[in-house]
Write a protein that holds these residues in place. Structure first.
Motif, short mmCIF file in Angstrom:
data_model
loop_
_atom_site.label_atom_id
_atom_site.label_comp_id
_atom_site.label_asym_id
_atom_site.label_seq_id
_atom_site.Cartn_x
_atom_site.Cartn_y
_atom_site.Cartn_z
N GLY A 92 0.85 -1.16 0.12
CA GLY A 92 -0.09 0.10 -0.01
C GLY A 92 0.81 1.35 0.08
O GLY A 92 0.80 2.01 -1.20
N PHE A 299 -7.18 -8.04 1.46
CA PHE A 299 -7.79 -6.64 0.75
C PHE A 299 -6.88 -6.17 0.18
O PHE A 299 -7.04 -5.66 -1.34
CB PHE A 299 -8.74 -5.91 1.79
CG PHE A 299 -9.34 -4.59 1.13
CD1 PHE A 299 -10.29 -4.76 0.32
CD2 PHE A 299 -8.73 -3.30 1.55
CE1 PHE A 299 -10.79 -3.51 -0.37
CE2 PHE A 299 -9.27 -2.20 0.77
CZ PHE A 299 -10.33 -2.36 -0.07
N ILE A 300 -5.88 -5.54 0.61
CA ILE A 300 -4.98 -4.74 -0.02
C ILE A 300 -4.01 -5.41 -1.27
O ILE A 300 -3.96 -4.94 -2.15
CB ILE A 300 -3.88 -4.21 1.01
CG1 ILE A 300 -3.35 -2.81 0.29
CG2 ILE A 300 -2.73 -4.98 1.43
CD1 ILE A 300 -2.66 -1.86 1.44
N VAL A 303 -6.68 -5.60 -4.05
CA VAL A 303 -6.50 -4.25 -4.68
C VAL A 303 -5.29 -4.00 -5.88
O VAL A 303 -5.48 -3.69 -6.74
CB VAL A 303 -6.57 -3.03 -3.63
CG1 VAL A 303 -6.25 -1.58 -4.28
CG2 VAL A 303 -7.66 -3.01 -2.87
N ILE A 306 -5.97 -6.36 -8.83
CA ILE A 306 -6.68 -5.60 -9.70
C ILE A 306 -6.09 -4.54 -10.42
O ILE A 306 -5.98 -4.60 -11.69
CB ILE A 306 -8.05 -5.07 -9.01
CG1 ILE A 306 -8.55 -6.41 -8.40
CG2 ILE A 306 -8.93 -4.41 -9.94
CD1 ILE A 306 -9.80 -5.86 -7.53
N GLY A 307 -5.09 -3.92 -9.68
CA GLY A 307 -4.39 -2.63 -10.34
C GLY A 307 -3.44 -3.21 -11.55
O GLY A 307 -3.33 -2.52 -12.42
N PHE A 319 -3.38 5.34 -9.75
CA PHE A 319 -3.41 3.96 -8.74
C PHE A 319 -2.56 4.18 -7.90
O PHE A 319 -2.86 3.61 -6.45
CB PHE A 319 -3.05 2.99 -9.67
CG PHE A 319 -3.23 1.34 -9.11
CD1 PHE A 319 -4.36 1.19 -8.61
CD2 PHE A 319 -2.02 0.66 -8.72
CE1 PHE A 319 -4.52 -0.27 -8.00
CE2 PHE A 319 -2.27 -0.51 -8.11
CZ PHE A 319 -3.39 -0.82 -7.75
N VAL A 322 -4.72 5.49 -4.92
CA VAL A 322 -5.57 4.57 -4.60
C VAL A 322 -4.85 3.58 -3.60
O VAL A 322 -5.34 3.11 -2.40
CB VAL A 322 -6.05 3.40 -5.72
CG1 VAL A 322 -6.86 2.20 -5.24
CG2 VAL A 322 -7.01 4.26 -6.60
N LEU A 323 -3.51 3.13 -3.89
CA LEU A 323 -2.72 2.32 -3.02
C LEU A 323 -2.28 3.04 -1.42
O LEU A 323 -2.86 2.35 -0.69
CB LEU A 323 -1.43 1.90 -3.53
CG LEU A 323 -1.71 0.65 -4.60
CD1 LEU A 323 -0.22 0.43 -5.26
CD2 LEU A 323 -2.23 -0.41 -4.31
N THR A 326 -5.62 3.37 0.35
CA THR A 326 -6.10 2.04 1.20
C THR A 326 -4.96 1.91 2.13
O THR A 326 -5.62 1.19 3.36
CB THR A 326 -5.79 1.05 0.22
OG1 THR A 326 -6.66 1.08 -1.25
CG2 THR A 326 -6.31 -0.29 0.57
#
Length: 342
Positions: A92, A299-300, A303, A306-307, A319, A322-323, A326
């Motif tokens: 993250g 979860f991370i 994420v 998906i990225g 992105f 987003v990281l 998160t």
């Protein structure tokens, strides 16, 4: 040793001592990586192989040192919490900050394969810790990463290194040669001595860091696994941060991406695996892990996966936001969560 450390802590603010130890820990690991890369160059290994294996092993050495010593000294939650927290921090915060500095280019085929292993390793650790004999008590009593599973993780570590070398070797690097690295010639024996010295710095720093963190946890009445999953995890993840920033400055974003993915995998197979194997009782995962830390880690990782899937051949700044967001959310919730359950 611990009495001397306690005396040192008593004569010096714990936070100051903690910062000093985190610095020497990260600096020792930084030297370790430099010498490992030099040695690999002397042995004729390519950069892709270095990034996928040796650099990742080097940058996860602080986590391994802290976790193994914690487990041996009877702090299993600190050992496991550090491994989990390092994955959250690496993925993250560090990779997010790196992609905010500049878009990170990567080979989509290799990154996709490694990212699948990355997510699978995280889920495997959760399943390995799950109390299958009494699942109803998972959120109250937690589970155990048994010693035999730790040995199994070490075997999987060897398979991962072998397979990642195969993958990396099969994919031609599109980056330009690093003339400074290619022309750097050192005596192999001297390089090995420097490498051993760097490892010694990491181990000694970790030896002092553990009781310091324990003292802080007691003073602030904060669960040790929460401390490990935030402050210490960030400190022992500094080598990944330094490596990522250096890679970006030299135009090798793929090295940063590969290093973080590899570091996450090694935090499971290397850090948690060796720590569990080092103690007959294994590593205890309290209910707090299943209530929050494990879900946050998975979860991370999802994420990030998906990225990788939607980013094409670059991790771009949006992105990165987003990281980092998160990671901040997970960190805030971890502190709120510790207050709720305390």
């Amino acid at each position: 040793m611990e009495q001397w450390i306690e005396h040192l802590i008593g004569g010096l603010p714990s936070v100051v001592l903690l910062l000093i130890m985190l610095y020497t820990l990260s600096k020792g690991a930084d030297w370790l990586v430099d010498e490992a890369v030099t040695l690999s160059t002397q042995w004729g290994l390519g950069k892709a192989v270095i990034g996928a294996t040796i650099v990742s092993i080097g940058t996860t050495t602080p986590e391994a040192a802290v976790s193994v010593l914690s487990a041996i000294q009877g702090e299993p939650e600190l050992a496991l919490g550090n491994a989990v927290g390092s994955i959250i921090c690496d993925t993250g915060l560090i990779l997010g900050l790196a992609s905010l500095i500049a878009p990170l280019s990567f080979n989509r085929e290799l990154a996709s394969r490694l990212s699948n292993v990355q997510v699978s390793a995280g889920i495997l650790m959760v399943l390995a810790c799950f109390p299958w004999s009494s699942p109803a008590k998972v959120f109250s009593e937690g589970g155990t990463l048994h010693q035999y599973i730790g040995f199994a993780f070490i075997v999987l570590l060897g398979l991962y290194v072998w397979q990642s070398i195969r993958w990396a070797s099969a994919i031609k690097s599109t980056s330009e040669p690093d003339e400074e690295t290619e022309h750097k010639k050192s005596n192999t024996v001297l390089t090995l001595l420097k490498l051993i010295g760097s490892i010694a710095i990491v181990v000694v720093s970790a030896q002092i860091l553990i009781p310091t963190v324990k003292t802080l946890a007691i003073r602030f009445n904060v669960p040790e696994e929460i401390i490990a999953a935030t402050l210490v995890a960030f400190g022992t993840s500094l080598p990944e941060l330094v490596t990522a920033i250096t890679a970006i400055r030299r135009g090798h974003g793929e090295l940063a991406v590969g290093n973080i993915i590899g570091a996450d995998i090694l935090n499971v197979l290397f850090v948690a695996g060796v720590s569990a194997a080092a103690t007959p009782s294994g590593l205890q995962a309290s209910g707090k892990f299943f209530q929050f830390l494990f879900p946050a880690m998975v979860f991370i990782l999802i994420v990030f996966r998906i990225g990788i899937f939607v980013s094409g051949s670059q991790l771009k700044r949006p992105f990165g936001v987003v990281l980092v967001a998160t990671y901040i959310l997970v960190t805030i919730l971890s502190y709120i969560f510790s207050i709720d359950i305390h």
